[in-house]
Design a protein around this motif. Structure first.
Motif, PDB file in Angstrom:
ATOM      1  N   GLN A 186       1.206  24.070  -4.427  1.00  0.00           N
ATOM      2  CA  GLN A 186      -0.147  24.020  -5.006  1.00  0.00           C
ATOM      3  C   GLN A 186      -0.372  25.157  -5.938  1.00  0.00           C
ATOM      4  O   GLN A 186      -0.293  26.431  -5.418  1.00  0.00           O
ATOM      5  CB  GLN A 186      -1.424  24.002  -3.842  1.00  0.00           C
ATOM      6  CG  GLN A 186      -2.640  23.981  -4.613  1.00  0.00           C
ATOM      7  CD  GLN A 186      -3.155  22.866  -5.281  1.00  0.00           C
ATOM      8  OE1 GLN A 186      -2.843  21.639  -5.016  1.00  0.00           O
ATOM      9  NE2 GLN A 186      -3.791  23.017  -6.496  1.00  0.00           N
ATOM     10  N   GLU A 216      12.233  17.355  -8.166  1.00  0.00           N
ATOM     11  CA  GLU A 216      10.956  17.978  -8.504  1.00  0.00           C
ATOM     12  C   GLU A 216      10.008  16.971  -9.413  1.00  0.00           C
ATOM     13  O   GLU A 216      10.686  16.499 -10.207  1.00  0.00           O
ATOM     14  CB  GLU A 216      10.954  19.262  -9.135  1.00  0.00           C
ATOM     15  CG  GLU A 216      11.762  20.393  -8.378  1.00  0.00           C
ATOM     16  CD  GLU A 216      13.237  20.626  -8.700  1.00  0.00           C
ATOM     17  OE1 GLU A 216      13.707  21.599  -8.408  1.00  0.00           O
ATOM     18  OE2 GLU A 216      13.384  19.441  -9.422  1.00  0.00           O
ATOM     19  N   THR A 262      10.833  16.226  -3.744  1.00  0.00           N
ATOM     20  CA  THR A 262      11.219  15.315  -2.824  1.00  0.00           C
ATOM     21  C   THR A 262      12.595  15.454  -2.411  1.00  0.00           C
ATOM     22  O   THR A 262      13.532  15.676  -3.262  1.00  0.00           O
ATOM     23  CB  THR A 262      11.167  13.667  -3.394  1.00  0.00           C
ATOM     24  OG1 THR A 262       9.866  13.419  -3.857  1.00  0.00           O
ATOM     25  CG2 THR A 262      11.588  12.868  -2.433  1.00  0.00           C
ATOM     26  N   CYS A 294      12.755  23.784  -7.160  1.00  0.00           N
ATOM     27  CA  CYS A 294      12.922  23.674  -5.646  1.00  0.00           C
ATOM     28  C   CYS A 294      14.320  23.936  -5.245  1.00  0.00           C
ATOM     29  O   CYS A 294      15.213  23.354  -5.755  1.00  0.00           O
ATOM     30  CB  CYS A 294      12.661  22.329  -5.295  1.00  0.00           C
ATOM     31  SG  CYS A 294      12.640  21.777  -3.650  1.00  0.00           S
ATOM     32  N   TYR A 319       5.934  21.159  -1.286  1.00  0.00           N
ATOM     33  CA  TYR A 319       4.794  21.211  -2.339  1.00  0.00           C
ATOM     34  C   TYR A 319       4.758  22.591  -2.699  1.00  0.00           C
ATOM     35  O   TYR A 319       4.828  23.505  -2.071  1.00  0.00           O
ATOM     36  CB  TYR A 319       3.621  20.695  -2.004  1.00  0.00           C
ATOM     37  CG  TYR A 319       3.615  19.371  -1.290  1.00  0.00           C
ATOM     38  CD1 TYR A 319       3.676  18.928  -0.051  1.00  0.00           C
ATOM     39  CD2 TYR A 319       3.702  18.204  -2.392  1.00  0.00           C
ATOM     40  CE1 TYR A 319       3.844  17.807   0.436  1.00  0.00           C
ATOM     41  CE2 TYR A 319       3.522  16.860  -1.926  1.00  0.00           C
ATOM     42  CZ  TYR A 319       4.001  16.618  -0.548  1.00  0.00           C
ATOM     43  OH  TYR A 319       3.647  15.336  -0.069  1.00  0.00           O
ATOM     44  N   THR A 364       8.899  16.225   1.953  1.00  0.00           N
ATOM     45  CA  THR A 364       8.591  16.885   0.674  1.00  0.00           C
ATOM     46  C   THR A 364       7.978  18.103   0.758  1.00  0.00           C
ATOM     47  O   THR A 364       7.249  18.403   1.716  1.00  0.00           O
ATOM     48  CB  THR A 364       7.739  15.595   0.045  1.00  0.00           C
ATOM     49  OG1 THR A 364       8.262  14.435  -0.106  1.00  0.00           O
ATOM     50  CG2 THR A 364       7.182  16.192  -1.251  1.00  0.00           C
ATOM     51  N   THR A 370      -0.301  20.839  -8.835  1.00  0.00           N
ATOM     52  CA  THR A 370       0.413  20.523  -7.637  1.00  0.00           C
ATOM     53  C   THR A 370       1.907  19.890  -8.013  1.00  0.00           C
ATOM     54  O   THR A 370       2.232  19.153  -8.339  1.00  0.00           O
ATOM     55  CB  THR A 370       0.089  19.833  -6.362  1.00  0.00           C
ATOM     56  OG1 THR A 370      -1.332  20.322  -6.203  1.00  0.00           O
ATOM     57  CG2 THR A 370       0.821  19.652  -5.361  1.00  0.00           C
ATOM     58  N   ARG A 383       4.615  21.755   3.273  1.00  0.00           N
ATOM     59  CA  ARG A 383       5.509  20.822   3.368  1.00  0.00           C
ATOM     60  C   ARG A 383       5.058  19.496   4.366  1.00  0.00           C
ATOM     61  O   ARG A 383       3.961  19.754   4.802  1.00  0.00           O
ATOM     62  CB  ARG A 383       7.054  21.273   4.037  1.00  0.00           C
ATOM     63  CG  ARG A 383       6.853  21.605   5.422  1.00  0.00           C
ATOM     64  CD  ARG A 383       8.113  22.285   6.030  1.00  0.00           C
ATOM     65  NE  ARG A 383       7.927  22.675   7.361  1.00  0.00           N
ATOM     66  CZ  ARG A 383       8.454  23.621   7.848  1.00  0.00           C
ATOM     67  NH1 ARG A 383       9.195  24.386   7.175  1.00  0.00           N
ATOM     68  NH2 ARG A 383       8.377  23.772   9.270  1.00  0.00           N
ATOM     69  N   SER A 429       5.811  18.822  -6.789  1.00  0.00           N
ATOM     70  CA  SER A 429       6.262  18.058  -5.479  1.00  0.00           C
ATOM     71  C   SER A 429       7.880  18.313  -5.689  1.00  0.00           C
ATOM     72  O   SER A 429       8.582  18.263  -6.600  1.00  0.00           O
ATOM     73  CB  SER A 429       5.853  16.756  -5.212  1.00  0.00           C
ATOM     74  OG  SER A 429       4.672  16.623  -5.286  1.00  0.00           O
ATOM     75  N   GLY A 447       5.607  16.707 -11.147  1.00  0.00           N
ATOM     76  CA  GLY A 447       4.187  17.150 -11.013  1.00  0.00           C
ATOM     77  C   GLY A 447       4.046  18.413 -12.153  1.00  0.00           C
ATOM     78  O   GLY A 447       2.855  18.639 -12.344  1.00  0.00           O
TER      79      GLY A 447
END
Lengths: 115, 105
Positions: free
Chosen positions: A81, A6, A23, A95, A79, A77, A19, A71, A21, A8
């Motif tokens: 928001q 993760e 990965t 995540c 996301y 990835t 936001t 995604r 993210s 952000g």
């Protein structure tokens, strides 16, 4: 097996947007359920949102209308928001991969502080 | 929303002892009851899924059981690394977690 990283998180004022993210490596986000789970400081775990393999999305009532999960299959990835952030959104956001209805792989988390 | 209530909130035991953690659900659920272990500064780790199936790499001293609305996680003989917080979670509807049981020395 798979790894989630993760990014952000950070410090944001109430009412702001951020936001997150996630990965993914070792598997494809396009054909599996993915979740965001958060943990407020010193508190337990709280489901935030998930996205199914067919693209359906779901949200906890506390974030519905403010958060959006998505995604990017080409970037593998996930996301999150987050808009109209509140002090009570302060937490570590994880995540999480969901396999056969259980959360089998967790990222290390990214910290969001709304203050 | 299905509410999960874990007991006790804190369990104080010593290495070598047996630990029994409880998770009660507000309505009967099928098999989708799972257990996670979390140590300080780390993400949760899946221990048991579908009530009683150990996740990969989980030692045999961990076992899960129960049905309906009452479920248990048992650690047969505590090792020093088992002292952590344990959460139950259901997935019959959207995911909800118990508030956690802290297992301390």
């Amino acid at each position: 097996e798979g790894q989630l990283v993760e990014s952000g998180g950070g410090l944001i004022q109430p009412g702001g947007s951020l936001t997150l993210s996630c990965t993914v490596s070792g598997f494809s986000v396009s054909n599996i359920f993915m979740n965001w789970v958060r943990q407020a400081p010193g508190k337990g775990l709280q489901y935030v949102s998930d996205i199914y393999s067919d693209g359906s999305t779901y949200y906890a009532e506390s974030v519905r209308g403010r958060f959006t999960i998505s995604r990017d299959n080409s970037k593998n990835t996930l996301y999150l928001q987050m808009n109209s952030l509140r002090v009570e959104d302060t937490a570590v956001y994880y995540c999480v991969r969901e396999t056969m209805w259980h959360f089998d792989i967790w990222g290390q988390g990214t910290r969001v502080i709304v203050s | 929303e299905i509410v999960l209530t874990q007991s006790p909130a804190t369990l104080s035991l010593s290495p070598g002892e047996r630990a029994t953690l409880s998770c009660r659900t507000s309505q009967s659920i099928d098999r989708l009851l799972h257990w996670y272990q979390q140590k300080p500064g780390q993400p949760p780790r899946l221990l048991i899924y579908d009530i009683s199936i150990r996740a990969a790499g989980v030692p045999a001293r961990f076992s899960g059981g129960g049905s309906g609305t009452d479920f248990t996680l048992t650690i047969s003989s505590l090792e020093p690394e088992d002292f952590a917080v344990y959460y139950c979670q259901q997935r019959t509807s959207w995911p909800t977690f118990g508030q956690g049981t802290k297992l301390e020395i």
